[in-house]
Design a protein around this motif. Structure first.
Motif, mmCIF file in Angstrom:
data_model
loop_
_atom_site.group_PDB
_atom_site.id
_atom_site.type_symbol
_atom_site.label_atom_id
_atom_site.label_comp_id
_atom_site.label_asym_id
_atom_site.label_seq_id
_atom_site.Cartn_x
_atom_site.Cartn_y
_atom_site.Cartn_z
ATOM 1 N N PRO A 22 0.819 -1.210 0.000
ATOM 2 C CA PRO A 22 0.000 0.000 0.000
ATOM 3 C C PRO A 22 0.856 1.265 0.000
ATOM 4 C CG PRO A 22 -0.425 -1.336 1.960
ATOM 5 C CD PRO A 22 0.662 -2.018 1.211
ATOM 6 N N LEU A 23 2.086 1.141 0.500
ATOM 7 C CA LEU A 23 2.977 2.301 0.500
ATOM 8 C C LEU A 23 4.413 1.808 0.475
ATOM 9 C CD1 LEU A 23 3.486 5.392 0.835
ATOM 10 C CD2 LEU A 23 3.515 5.003 3.282
ATOM 11 N N ALA A 24 5.096 2.079 -0.626
ATOM 12 C CA ALA A 24 6.502 1.684 -0.717
ATOM 13 C C ALA A 24 7.324 2.938 -0.964
ATOM 14 C CB ALA A 24 6.703 0.684 -1.847
ATOM 15 N N ILE A 25 8.349 3.115 -0.135
ATOM 16 C CA ILE A 25 9.225 4.278 -0.261
ATOM 17 C C ILE A 25 10.611 3.776 -0.617
ATOM 18 C CG2 ILE A 25 10.284 6.183 1.017
ATOM 19 C CD1 ILE A 25 7.768 6.204 2.780
ATOM 20 N N ARG A 26 11.236 4.425 -1.591
ATOM 21 C CA ARG A 26 12.579 4.000 -1.997
ATOM 22 C C ARG A 26 13.524 5.192 -2.037
ATOM 23 N NH1 ARG A 26 10.921 0.221 -0.601
ATOM 24 N NH2 ARG A 26 10.476 -1.776 -1.559
ATOM 25 N N GLY A 27 14.642 5.048 -1.346
ATOM 26 C CA GLY A 27 15.708 6.050 -1.409
ATOM 27 C C GLY A 27 15.273 7.451 -1.045
ATOM 28 N N MET A 28 14.426 7.561 -0.016
ATOM 29 C CA MET A 28 13.878 8.870 0.349
ATOM 30 C C MET A 28 14.862 9.671 1.198
ATOM 31 S SD MET A 28 11.073 10.843 0.546
ATOM 32 C CE MET A 28 9.598 9.849 0.350
ATOM 33 N N THR A 29 15.207 10.851 0.708
ATOM 34 C CA THR A 29 16.017 11.774 1.505
ATOM 35 C C THR A 29 15.269 13.099 1.586
ATOM 36 O OG1 THR A 29 18.094 10.765 0.840
ATOM 37 C CG2 THR A 29 18.201 13.019 1.677
ATOM 38 N N VAL A 30 15.098 13.591 2.810
ATOM 39 C CA VAL A 30 14.465 14.884 3.016
ATOM 40 C C VAL A 30 15.397 15.713 3.871
ATOM 41 C CG1 VAL A 30 12.389 16.099 3.741
ATOM 42 C CG2 VAL A 30 12.265 13.678 3.163
ATOM 43 N N SER A 31 15.592 16.973 3.469
ATOM 44 C CA SER A 31 16.433 17.808 4.325
ATOM 45 C C SER A 31 15.765 19.144 4.533
ATOM 46 C CB SER A 31 17.810 18.004 3.698
ATOM 47 O OG SER A 31 17.727 18.947 2.659
ATOM 48 N N TYR A 32 15.974 19.699 5.738
ATOM 49 C CA TYR A 32 15.587 21.077 6.003
ATOM 50 C C TYR A 32 16.888 21.869 5.949
ATOM 51 C CZ TYR A 32 11.170 19.118 7.563
ATOM 52 O OH TYR A 32 9.980 18.457 7.623
ATOM 53 N N VAL A 41 16.017 6.462 2.869
ATOM 54 C CA VAL A 41 15.222 5.473 3.591
ATOM 55 C C VAL A 41 14.334 4.684 2.639
ATOM 56 C CG1 VAL A 41 13.285 5.239 5.188
ATOM 57 C CG2 VAL A 41 15.233 6.683 5.787
ATOM 58 N N ASP A 42 14.344 3.375 2.824
ATOM 59 C CA ASP A 42 13.404 2.495 2.120
ATOM 60 C C ASP A 42 12.382 2.006 3.136
ATOM 61 O OD1 ASP A 42 15.071 2.793 0.011
ATOM 62 O OD2 ASP A 42 15.807 0.732 -0.021
ATOM 63 N N MET A 43 11.137 1.957 2.693
ATOM 64 C CA MET A 43 10.119 1.422 3.602
ATOM 65 C C MET A 43 9.112 0.681 2.751
ATOM 66 S SD MET A 43 7.573 3.554 6.090
ATOM 67 C CE MET A 43 6.674 2.753 7.408
ATOM 68 N N THR A 44 8.741 -0.508 3.174
ATOM 69 C CA THR A 44 7.720 -1.253 2.456
ATOM 70 C C THR A 44 6.626 -1.624 3.441
ATOM 71 O OG1 THR A 44 9.485 -2.173 1.103
ATOM 72 C CG2 THR A 44 7.300 -3.151 0.883
ATOM 73 N N VAL A 45 5.508 -0.913 3.357
ATOM 74 C CA VAL A 45 4.424 -1.161 4.294
ATOM 75 C C VAL A 45 3.699 -2.434 3.880
ATOM 76 C CG1 VAL A 45 2.230 -0.267 5.142
ATOM 77 C CG2 VAL A 45 4.175 1.276 4.842
ATOM 78 N N VAL A 46 3.435 -3.291 4.876
ATOM 79 C CA VAL A 46 2.765 -4.561 4.602
ATOM 80 C C VAL A 46 1.251 -4.356 4.727
ATOM 81 C CG1 VAL A 46 2.412 -6.879 5.525
ATOM 82 C CG2 VAL A 46 4.723 -5.930 5.333
ATOM 83 N N PRO A 47 0.488 -4.778 3.720
ATOM 84 C CA PRO A 47 -0.957 -4.546 3.758
ATOM 85 C C PRO A 47 -1.626 -5.311 4.908
ATOM 86 C CG PRO A 47 -0.363 -5.952 1.905
ATOM 87 C CD PRO A 47 0.915 -5.451 2.491
ATOM 88 N N GLY A 48 -2.691 -4.715 5.437
ATOM 89 C CA GLY A 48 -3.481 -5.385 6.457
ATOM 90 C C GLY A 48 -2.795 -5.504 7.800
ATOM 91 N N ALA A 49 -1.772 -4.703 8.022
ATOM 92 C CA ALA A 49 -1.067 -4.768 9.303
ATOM 93 C C ALA A 49 -1.006 -3.384 9.922
ATOM 94 C CB ALA A 49 0.342 -5.312 9.091
#
Lengths: 268, 401
Positions: A22-32, A41-49
């Motif tokens: 439902p939400l996959a993030i790859r190589g996310m960099t955020v700076s202020y 950051v990589d994140m792979t959200v698992v559905p139904g959890a």
């Protein structure tokens, strides 16, 4: 980059996980300014959890959520929602911002706030009809706030405000719920009410991701945990990832060993 | 005379001005609401001052092309362009530099206004500039208002109003919770620009009547006034429109009735009168209501403290407490408790004991959250719950006499 790979070892998500997540993030960099708050950051959200995002203050937990939603613009990185670009999937994501991020003296009533959750349905000009109102009331019912519908939002307690925000997210009718510190500064009764709503969402097959501060309740409330301190530290089920070792890596020396001992940790 | 003015009987020019001012007031009030709710009230000040160089440059351009320098549409277009540039400057400075918005507003406002004044001086020295009358744009000048001028205001105001009504939902959402709005796919920066752009349109349209220095008042005072009367966004903008329209109408009539009184400042003063009225007399948010609420609360506190003191046989030193108790017939002037006073005091003490139990018990958490030391528990819990609590309190020891 090598560090990053080391953190991902043994759990690099398969390519098809991106398609189904439902939400996959790859190589996310955020700076202020010049300081990255979230780095590659990589994140792979698992559905139904239900997933908790944990980490120390300033570790980029909220920023990661905001970047995933396009509220802040990342320096680099990709967001895929159900395998598609974010823009085409907005109606499938509901968002609960931090309660403190708005002015509660704003001239609006509880019901009007919940109706904002129907914006994608209502658009610019469509009139609010009784069935829209019913839908909003049903969402208020779910968080136990029906009798407050006509109140001005400034009259609510912190816990009630949080429940109104949750009701607004419910009105969005999404599959994925992203919550930014839903339990911050709320009373115990509200915490119970919110967690039971979130669990019922999960039981309906929806996905819940929440920034969470209270490490003690992670095993009780959540199925999965995502640990971040600017860089990702660990991601997995509570049993796999919520270990003393990972907590130490996430919080550095900030958690006293005694505190870690009190947590109901996975054996590891 | 005033009566004639109010009934639009003072001639063609006065009627045009009055109707134009009324319309401008409505548009300004409704548009200003979103600026006010987004907490950007001061931006309108920068916008309005930034119109001046545009007016002057438009005059110079029109004259140098051999046209009539005083063509209102040309002047307003010029003012819109420079106001838009000023607006972009404020947005850019706030977004991409470390300058805070107030500093950016201050810088843009003064630089644009200063530049405008320099240009006006240049125009004065031009041969065709002697009778330009551009200073009229500073505080508004309604004396020579034409039918076509009034039409510009009417059409411009109506177009602005229509846009505000059309986009009120996203503008309200961005004003309340920009993050949630962004998560819904709204472009917050663009909507902010739209809120300010619409305020700019009102400013430009209002230059002729109120002038650039005072137009801020028409954008801000009506919504601030409206906020006193209601707790709903749509009603704030409706009431602001009404207050603005009424101020415009009354102000223009007043200035038409009295000789040599400028229109813009009178409109502003009339809207201030509405504001003052709201400030003092509005229910809930008004000053008077707040004072009354505080006094009432103070009395409740004194009453409760007095009753508890009576119940425990303590002397009462506070004059207000004693006065309240004697007036209610609960104590005599010398502080001796009466028969009814004894009963009420015992009840208050009992209530206090009930609260003690409720506040100590996790099971009554919801009720305990409502504790303020004043409220009686009967108003919160059911009879069954109260019986249960009473059973837990040791049998009453009785009120000492």
């Amino acid at each position: 980059m090598t560090l990053e790979l080391a953190a991902n070892q043994g759990q690099a998500p398969a390519a098809d996980a991106i398609e189904t997540s439902p939400l996959a993030i790859r190589g996310m960099t955020v700076s202020y300014g010049q300081k990255p708050v979230v780095f590659s950051v990589d994140m792979t959200v698992v559905p139904g959890a239900m997933t908790a995002i944990v980490g120390p203050n300033g570790a980029g937990k909220s920023t990661l959520l905001k970047a995933a939603l396009g509220i802040v613009k990342p320096l680099s990185g990709q967001v895929m929602v159900n395998g598609n670009a974010l823009a085409s999937q907005r109606q499938r994501i509901a968002y609960v911002p931090q309660r403190a991020s708005v002015d509660w003296d704003f001239p609006t009533r509880v019901i009007d706030v919940v109706l904002m959750g129907l914006y994608r349905e209502l658009g610019l000009l469509r009139r609010i009809r009784p069935h829209h109102r019913d839908k909003a009331m049903a969402c208020l019912e779910r968080v136990g706030m029906t009798e407050f519908a006509e109140r001005q939002i400034g009259q609510l307690s912190g816990g009630q405000q949080q429940r109104v925000f949750l009701a607004r997210a419910l009105a969005q009718g999404a599959d994925l719920y992203l919550l930014d510190e839903p339990f911050a500064g709320v009373d115990a009764a509200t915490e119970k009410a919110i967690i039971s709503v979130l669990k019922s969402l999960r039981d309906e097959g929806k996905t819940v991701v929440a920034v969470h501060h209270d490490l003690a309740t992670v095993p009780e409330y959540f199925d999965r945990v995502f640990m971040i301190n600017t860089r990702k530290v660990a991601e997995g089920t509570v049993a796999e990832a919520f270990t003393a070792d990972n907590l130490d890596k996430t919080y550095g020396g900030r958690l006293v060993t005694g505190q870690i001992d009190q947590l109901d940790l996975a054996a590891g | 005379m005033l009566w004639d003015a109010l009934l639009l009987q003072l001639g063609y020019n006065a009627t045009l001005v009055t109707i134009g001012a009324c319309f401008l007031g409505i548009a300004a009030g409704v548009t200003g609401t979103f600026l006010f709710l987004r907490k950007r009230a001061l931006v309108s000040d920068a916008i309005s001052h930034a119109t001046l160089p545009g007016v002057a440059l438009a005059f110079i351009v029109m004259v140098s092309f051999g046209g009539d320098g005083r063509n209102l549409i040309g002047l307003l277009l010029g003012s819109a362009v420079s106001a838009w540039i000023g607006l972009l400057c404020v947005s850019w400075l706030t977004r991409y530099t470390r300058l805070a918005e107030d500093a950016a507003i201050g810088a843009v406002l003064s630089v644009f206004f200063g530049f405008g004044i320099v240009l006006l001086t240049v125009i004065q020295s031009m041969s065709s500039g002697r009778a330009a009358g551009l200073e009229g744009f500073l505080l508004g000048s309604t004396a020579g208002m034409l039918w076509s001028d009034a039409m510009v205001i009417l059409v411009g105001g109506a177009a602005t109003l229509a846009l505000v009504l059309m986009f009120r939902r996203p503008m309200g959402m961005v004003a309340f919770d920009p993050e949630f709005a962004a998560a819904n796919g709204l472009n917050v920066a663009r909507i902010d620009l739209m809120i300010m752009g619409l305020a700019m349109a009102v400013t430009v349209v209002g230059l002729k009547i109120v002038g650039l220095i005072l137009i801020v008042a028409m954008l801000i005072i009506p919504p601030v006034t409206a906020r006193f009367w209601t707790e709903r966004t749509d009603r704030v903008s409706l009431i602001a429109g009404a207050v603005g329209g009424l101020s415009g109408y009354l102000g223009a009539s007043l200035s038409a009735a009295a000789p040599n009184v400028p229109t813009g400042p009178i409109i502003v003063l009339v809207s201030f009168a509405f504001f003052a009225l709201a400030l003092f007399f509005a229910p809930n948010r008004g000053v008077l209501a707040a004072v009354l609420r505080h006094l009432k609360f103070q009395r409740r506190v004194h009453m409760r403290q007095g009753l508890l003191a009576l119940a425990q046989g303590q002397p009462i030193y506070e004059k207000l407490t004693l006065r309240l108790l004697t007036r209610a017939g609960l104590a005599r002037a010398d502080g001796v408790v009466t028969e009814t006073g004894r009963a009420r005091a015992a009840k208050a003490l009992w209530d206090e004991k009930r609260w003690e139990i409720v506040r100590a018990d996790q099971a009554f958490e919801g009720a305990a959250a409502l504790y303020d030391g004043l409220r009686e528990l009967e108003t919160i819990l059911t009879a069954d719950q109260l019986t249960e609590i009473d059973a837990r309190i040791a049998p009453p020891t009785g009120v000492p006499s």
